[in-house]
Design a protein around this motif. Structure first.
Motif, PDB file in Angstrom:
ATOM      1  N   ARG A 290       0.835  -1.211   0.000  1.00  0.00           N
ATOM      2  CA  ARG A 290       0.000   0.000   0.000  1.00  0.00           C
ATOM      3  C   ARG A 290       0.867   1.257   0.000  1.00  0.00           C
ATOM      4  NH1 ARG A 290      -3.435  -3.110   3.100  1.00  0.00           N
ATOM      5  NH2 ARG A 290      -2.624  -2.425   5.100  1.00  0.00           N
ATOM      6  N   GLU A 291       1.968   1.246   0.781  1.00  0.00           N
ATOM      7  CA  GLU A 291       2.892   2.379   0.839  1.00  0.00           C
ATOM      8  C   GLU A 291       3.539   2.616  -0.533  1.00  0.00           C
ATOM      9  OE1 GLU A 291       4.286   4.725   3.312  1.00  0.00           O
ATOM     10  OE2 GLU A 291       2.172   4.315   3.757  1.00  0.00           O
ATOM     11  N   VAL A 292       3.951   1.511  -1.208  1.00  0.00           N
ATOM     12  CA  VAL A 292       4.601   1.649  -2.511  1.00  0.00           C
ATOM     13  C   VAL A 292       3.673   2.369  -3.472  1.00  0.00           C
ATOM     14  CG1 VAL A 292       5.475   0.385  -4.512  1.00  0.00           C
ATOM     15  CG2 VAL A 292       6.073  -0.373  -2.205  1.00  0.00           C
ATOM     16  N   MET A 293       2.396   1.986  -3.470  1.00  0.00           N
ATOM     17  CA  MET A 293       1.458   2.624  -4.382  1.00  0.00           C
ATOM     18  C   MET A 293       1.310   4.108  -4.063  1.00  0.00           C
ATOM     19  SD  MET A 293      -1.153  -0.520  -4.534  1.00  0.00           S
ATOM     20  CE  MET A 293      -2.638   0.327  -5.018  1.00  0.00           C
ATOM     21  N   ARG A 294       1.323   4.440  -2.780  1.00  0.00           N
ATOM     22  CA  ARG A 294       1.176   5.844  -2.395  1.00  0.00           C
ATOM     23  C   ARG A 294       2.370   6.668  -2.896  1.00  0.00           C
ATOM     24  NH1 ARG A 294       3.035   9.173   1.053  1.00  0.00           N
ATOM     25  NH2 ARG A 294       4.311   7.660   2.179  1.00  0.00           N
TER      26      ARG A 294
ATOM     27  N   SER B 103       8.730   6.110  20.617  1.00  0.00           N
ATOM     28  CA  SER B 103       7.674   6.402  19.644  1.00  0.00           C
ATOM     29  C   SER B 103       8.233   6.310  18.227  1.00  0.00           C
ATOM     30  CB  SER B 103       7.042   7.765  19.913  1.00  0.00           C
ATOM     31  OG  SER B 103       7.842   8.779  19.393  1.00  0.00           O
ATOM     32  N   ALA B 104       9.537   6.649  18.049  1.00  0.00           N
ATOM     33  CA  ALA B 104      10.138   6.496  16.719  1.00  0.00           C
ATOM     34  C   ALA B 104      10.187   5.026  16.334  1.00  0.00           C
ATOM     35  CB  ALA B 104      11.543   7.103  16.704  1.00  0.00           C
ATOM     36  N   LEU B 105      10.341   4.192  17.372  1.00  0.00           N
ATOM     37  CA  LEU B 105      10.336   2.749  17.138  1.00  0.00           C
ATOM     38  C   LEU B 105       8.985   2.315  16.556  1.00  0.00           C
ATOM     39  CD1 LEU B 105      11.949   0.074  18.095  1.00  0.00           C
ATOM     40  CD2 LEU B 105      10.274   0.072  19.919  1.00  0.00           C
ATOM     41  N   VAL B 106       7.924   2.802  17.201  1.00  0.00           N
ATOM     42  CA  VAL B 106       6.593   2.468  16.700  1.00  0.00           C
ATOM     43  C   VAL B 106       6.438   2.970  15.282  1.00  0.00           C
ATOM     44  CG1 VAL B 106       4.130   2.808  17.023  1.00  0.00           C
ATOM     45  CG2 VAL B 106       5.634   2.615  19.003  1.00  0.00           C
ATOM     46  N   MET B 107       6.954   4.160  15.039  1.00  0.00           N
ATOM     47  CA  MET B 107       6.763   4.734  13.716  1.00  0.00           C
ATOM     48  C   MET B 107       7.554   3.980  12.660  1.00  0.00           C
ATOM     49  SD  MET B 107       6.950   8.587  12.566  1.00  0.00           S
ATOM     50  CE  MET B 107       7.042   8.881  10.823  1.00  0.00           C
ATOM     51  N   GLU B 108       8.789   3.606  12.986  1.00  0.00           N
ATOM     52  CA  GLU B 108       9.590   2.901  11.991  1.00  0.00           C
ATOM     53  C   GLU B 108       8.990   1.545  11.669  1.00  0.00           C
ATOM     54  OE1 GLU B 108      13.551   1.946  13.144  1.00  0.00           O
ATOM     55  OE2 GLU B 108      14.115   1.277  11.147  1.00  0.00           O
ATOM     56  N   LYS B 109       8.559   0.852  12.719  1.00  0.00           N
ATOM     57  CA  LYS B 109       8.091  -0.508  12.490  1.00  0.00           C
ATOM     58  C   LYS B 109       6.650  -0.552  12.033  1.00  0.00           C
ATOM     59  CE  LYS B 109      11.033  -3.385  15.261  1.00  0.00           C
ATOM     60  NZ  LYS B 109      10.997  -4.540  16.142  1.00  0.00           N
ATOM     61  N   ARG B 110       5.853   0.392  12.534  1.00  0.00           N
ATOM     62  CA  ARG B 110       4.419   0.263  12.301  1.00  0.00           C
ATOM     63  C   ARG B 110       3.801   1.469  11.600  1.00  0.00           C
ATOM     64  NH1 ARG B 110       2.372  -3.421  11.302  1.00  0.00           N
ATOM     65  NH2 ARG B 110       0.357  -2.669  12.012  1.00  0.00           N
ATOM     66  N   ASN B 111       4.619   2.487  11.291  1.00  0.00           N
ATOM     67  CA  ASN B 111       4.088   3.639  10.584  1.00  0.00           C
ATOM     68  C   ASN B 111       2.944   4.321  11.356  1.00  0.00           C
ATOM     69  OD1 ASN B 111       4.227   5.445   8.574  1.00  0.00           O
ATOM     70  ND2 ASN B 111       3.138   4.222   7.036  1.00  0.00           N
TER      71      ASN B 111
END
Lengths: 358, 655
Positions: free
Chosen positions: A72-76, B259-267
């Motif tokens: 989904r990210e790639v398409m975005r 929180s950066a961890l959450v963002m990197e792994k889970r966006n």
């Protein structure tokens, strides 16, 4: 001049590097969308998921879910439009202006706050300064530094003590002299020097330790003039004119007749005798006043020895002309800035409330 | 001439930074200028390094035509203190601060190939803006290159308290931490301006977060240990405003790390991560500059004048206020990230963030409230250790209680009951060890056992995660060990960092609760006993150091084990300033320390001697070192991390 050459060279190199990076041909072509770092990142994520799944670190169901999210990210990202770059000429103009502004700003600010004319002065250079350029403070600091490392060096303490006296640092001088005596034993001169330093540190009073030191010096060397002189002076201070008379007479006996201190000693003897007699058989007052004024005029015009200045100050004081005494004292201090040379004068002044103003 | 060339180099760096900041911020949409900004970042680094080198050179040769050297150096200082004296003062430390800032900028520029060009341009432009502002502040209000004509013969010496190896280590570490967060800040601002933020963004930010956090951890630990051994009252944390100023970015940075961890792994948690990036660097700025604005006085205060204070406050207002205004304006336009259930790894990390943010707020209030009250009403109050111990403790205790649960929870949705079962072993072990400690030492009833229990719980909980992931007790031992060493380094890093936290807690509790203190007067040959150690006083002798004289008291200490050691505690007087300092003698036994301080000599020939026995006190700093080490370990592992979501039960069944 060399400084500005180097500075401008550095500026030129920096500006050239900036211009080349900003407006040169290298590496400024717009990237293909497929090569964008965002896509590269996502592709790498996909590869990691595959390898994790292959190694069994991810359950198959988890791997499928993760792949779905990345896809989904790639398409975005692919849907985003690439950024624009201007033409090369536009870039050259902009970067040229920026580089010129940089050069102007740096040279302008430096011209305003820099000090290109000030030379470096590292310790080495300052230590090797020729003695005439070296101030007394610098010399003292240099010796102090050496003495910190070698506190048992007799030579250093012997040299620094008179320097302290000259600077008016009487406590330090006394400490240095004590050190000298501790290191190499007392002599009549050393004891007298220490006595002088202590006396001046105490504002001119020889009572107590200084007097003991003078007496010890006189006992050590019966022909020692300076110590005996102070002993006589202290006796006068105490009002013990009998003892003072004896000391003055002994001093006169020590002289051959042409020593510079003899007139002062004779004046002291006269004063002691006069005090003992009660009423002074002094010379005619006007004649004395004329003599003193003559001395003052001569000293003011041609200068003289410190003994003469001392005599002038004492005469003014005896005549009750305190303001003129102060004037003479000020002039004497100007003529003899070295405090160690005018010990007697300073003591006299301090005893009579004159101010060491300049 | 090298001094003036250094001065010119600093000015040129200022000019380059100023112009490239303008270029980058105006033309960031044109990818073409990325190259210009990269080159500018590199040049700034080279030029500021040259200027710093010129300062060091002038200090080393004792060139007192440089006012800074004349004011803060002395020709007799040992070489190492001549060098550290460069940053043992306001002006020089500003140059060090900017040097680290431009090193970070150059590092971003060097790794710029893997970054999108617009993001790179914006990040470097922000770094240049920071460099320009603080170089300008340095040059125009506190110029380190001011000259003295004629040069005085001797300098005024570095503050004796700072003549210590600590000055060589503490400020560079701390500044690396503070300034490293500037990169996160610049990335956050770049994301807000460009409106683009995704998992890739977090991947680029996270190493900087880790790096800065690890350095800040070491810097704070070093500062605490330095204060402990140098200031001579045996305390290791005083809740001094300046300590708080460094502690707040650490708390916020810890939150950011997670929180950066959450963002990197889970966006997920994107906006919150941006917010934390801004907060963390704002607090770093506050930490660096609060001490220089003249509103605080402490060991760290540099001589300040009103202009400087006003300029600093204006700069802080510009950067912090500007960032938050931008945040308020742009945060709404950012794309929101992934969803997750309340009980999940993400949820646990949010809980962590909430606690850390509250703790930061508590410290901030405690630090600034007295200042504000003083400024507004003229009333002076002092918010001391009791306030901080209480509020901070109340917030930290629940955080530590839930800490071991986090790593066990699955991404997106977790099973709390299953996790509790898996942690039961760790909890039981912690309880058992705590009771054992008390049974063995026979300590009295107080809050201390609970603190100790908490420390053991966090430590064992951290280890339990490794044990669980290696499937110990669930499969054969060989497979388990193979799994253990095959675990990604990040898993080890998590466990070690949490273990370090637990050890620090144990150290804090033990050293505070069971410290023994004896203050006594001793004459030569006298013996005094503390915690089973027999301390006998061997007398005082006078010694000459390079630029100080000292009265050194020698002690011989017989430990309960029968081992005998000697130690020397000093009272020094520095030649140039005449200032006295005390050098405590510290003996380490295992994790515990015996701390001896020689006090004033009495008229009757006796000396005041203060003795402390601090059980397990070194665990406090060892825990910090472990945490920082875990940070570097995690940093060394650059595989991409994808937090695979736990599929919902229904879908798994359907497949």
């Amino acid at each position: 001049m060399l400084f500005w050459l180097l500075a401008l060279l550095v500026t030129a190199i920096a500006c050239a590097a900036l211009y080349y990076a900003g407006a040169g041909r290298r590496g400024n072509a717009p990237a293909e969308p497929d090569e964008s770092p965002e896509l590269a990142h996502l592709k790498q994520q996909l590869r990691e998921i595959e390898s994790d799944a292959a190694l069994g670190r991810l359950e198959p169901a988890e791997a499928i879910a993760a792949r779905g999210e990345v896809a989904r990210e790639v398409m975005r990202v692919k849907a985003e439009t690439p950024a624009t770059t201007g033409t090369r000429a536009q870039r050259q103009l902009l970067v040229g202006v920026a580089v010129a502004a940089t050069a102007l700003l740096s040279v302008g600010v430096y011209a305003a706050i820099g000090r290109p004319e000030v030379p470096a002065a590292p310790l080495e250079a300052r230590v090797d300064m020729p003695p005439t350029e070296m101030t007394l403070d610098a010399a003292v600091a240099q010796i102090e530094k050496r003495l910190q490392q070698t506190p048992d060096e007799l030579q250093g303490w012997t040299v620094i003590a008179p320097a302290y006296m000259q600077l008016g640092r009487f406590d330090d001088a006394a400490a240095a002299l004590r050190r000298v005596i501790a290191l190499d034993g007392p002599t009549a001169d050393r004891e007298t020097d220490l006595g002088e330093a202590l006396m001046l540190a105490a504002g001119g009073s020889a009572t107590g330790e200084p007097l003991t030191l003078f007496e010890s010096a006189a006992a050590r060397d019966p022909a020692h003039v300076r110590s005996r002189y102070y002993i006589a002076g202290e006796a006068m201070q105490r009002g013990d004119f009998e003892a003072a008379k004896g000391q003055w007479e002994a001093l006169i006996a020590l002289g051959k007749g042409d020593e510079p201190w003899l007139p002062n000693v004779q004046a002291g003897l006269e004063a002691a005798v006069a005090a003992l007699d009660g009423d002074a058989a002094l010379p005619d007052a006007t004649a004395v006043a004329a003599m003193v004024d003559g001395l003052a005029a001569r000293l003011a015009q041609n200068g003289g020895t410190i003994e003469e200045w001392t005599r002038l100050v004492r005469s003014r004081l005896v005549q009750g002309q305190d303001e003129l005494a102060q004037e003479a004292y000020d002039a004497a201090r100007k003529a003899f800035p070295d405090a160690s040379a005018r010990t007697e004068l300073d003591v006299l002044a301090a005893d009579n409330g004159l101010v060491a103003s300049n | 001439m090298s001094i003036e060339l250094g001065h010119f180099a600093l000015i040129l760096a200022f000019a380059i930074a100023t112009v490239s900041a303008v270029m980058g911020l105006v033309f960031w949409k044109r990818d073409a200028f990325a190259g210009y900004l990269q080159q500018a970042a590199l040049l700034q680094f080279l030029l500021v390094a040259a200027a710093f080198g010129a300062l060091i050179q002038a200090f080393v040769v004792s060139d007192f035509s440089l006012k800074l050297a004349a004011d803060h150096s002395f020709s007799l200082q040992p070489l190492i203190y001549k060098i550290t004296a460069v940053w043992g003062n306001h002006e020089g430390s500003m140059v060090l601060w900017v040097l680290i800032l431009v090193i970070m900028g150059a590092a971003v520029a060097a790794s710029g190939r893997s970054l999108p060009k617009d993001l790179l341009t914006l990040v470097l432009a922000m770094q240049s803006l920071l460099a320009s502002a603080f170089l300008g502040f340095t040059l125009f209000t506190s110029n380190p290159f001011a000259r003295l004509v004629p040069a005085p013969f001797e300098g005024q010496d570095l503050n004796p308290v700072l003549q210590d190896i600590g000055l060589a280590i503490h400020p560079p570490l701390l500044y690396a931490g503070y300034v490293g967060f500037s990169i996160c800040f610049s990335f956050a601002i770049a994301a807000l301006i460009s409106g683009k933020i995704d998992a890739a963004w977090a991947r680029w930010v996270r190493p900087w977060t880790l790096f800065s956090w690890a350095f800040l951890t070491l810097g704070i630990a070093m500062g605490s240990y330095w204060a402990y051994y140098e200031l001579g009252w045996g305390g290791w944390w005083f809740w001094d405003p300046v300590e708080n100023a460094s502690f707040m970015p650490w708390l916020a940075g810890t939150a950011l790390l997670h929180s950066a961890l959450v963002m990197e792994k889970r966006n997920a948690l994107k906006i919150w991560t941006i917010f934390l990036s801004i907060i963390t660097f704002s607090l770093s700025l506050l930490g660096t500059f609060m001490v220089r604005s003249g509103i605080l006085t402490s060991v760290h205060t540099f001589a300040s004048d009103p202009t400087r204070g006003m300029v600093i406050l204006a700069l802080l207002a510009l950067f912090i206020g500007g960032a938050f205004a931008l945040f308020a304006f742009r945060a709404g336009s950012l794309k929101h990230g992934g969803l997750f259930a309340p009980i999940s790894r993400e949820g646990a990390l949010i809980l962590n963030n909430l606690f850390l943010a509250s703790a930061t707020a508590a410290v901030l209030v405690g630090t600034l409230y007295p200042l504000l009250l003083d400024a507004l009403t003229g009333e002076t109050i002092s918010v001391g250790a009791p306030f901080f111990d209480f509020t901070f403790g109340i917030i930290m205790v629940p955080l530590l209680i839930v800490l071991p649960f986090g790593p066990f929870l699955g991404w997106k949705r977790g099973d709390l009951i299953a996790v509790t079962q898996r942690l039961a072993g760790a909890a039981g072990l912690a309880l058992f060890v705590t009771i054992l400690c008390f049974a063995l030492t026979g300590a009295s009833i107080s809050l201390a056992p609970l603190g100790l229990l908490l420390g053991f719980w966090v430590s064992f909980g951290a280890l339990a995660e490794l044990v669980d992931r290696a499937k110990f007790f669930r499969t054969d031992v060989v497979t388990s060990f193979r799994r253990l060493f095959g675990l990604p380094r990040t898993a080890w890093a998590t466990a070690l960092a949490h273990l370090g936290m637990g050890l620090s807690v144990i150290g804090i509790v033990a050293a505070s609760a069971w410290q023994v203190e004896v203050v006594t007067t001793m004459t030569e040959g006298q013996v005094s006993t503390i915690a089973g150690h027999e301390v006998s006083f061997q007398g005082i002798r006078h010694e000459e150091g390079p630029n100080f004289t000292s009265d050194t008291g020698t002690f011989s200490i017989a430990s309960p084990g029968g081992e005998v050691r000697t130690a020397a505690a000093e009272r020094r007087t520095y030649v140039a300033s005449g200032m006295p300092t005390t050098e405590a003698a510290i003996l380490t036994y295992g994790f515990s320390q015996l701390y001896l301080q020689l006090g004033e000599p009495q008229a009757d020939g006796q000396s005041v001697v203060r003795l402390w026995y601090k059980p397990y006190v070194t665990l406090i700093w060892l825990g910090c070192v472990l945490m920082a080490g875990a940070g570097f370990l995690s940093l060394s592992y650059r595989r991409l991390r994808v937090g695979a979501p736990k599929p919902s039960q229904a879908r798994v069944a359907a497949e």
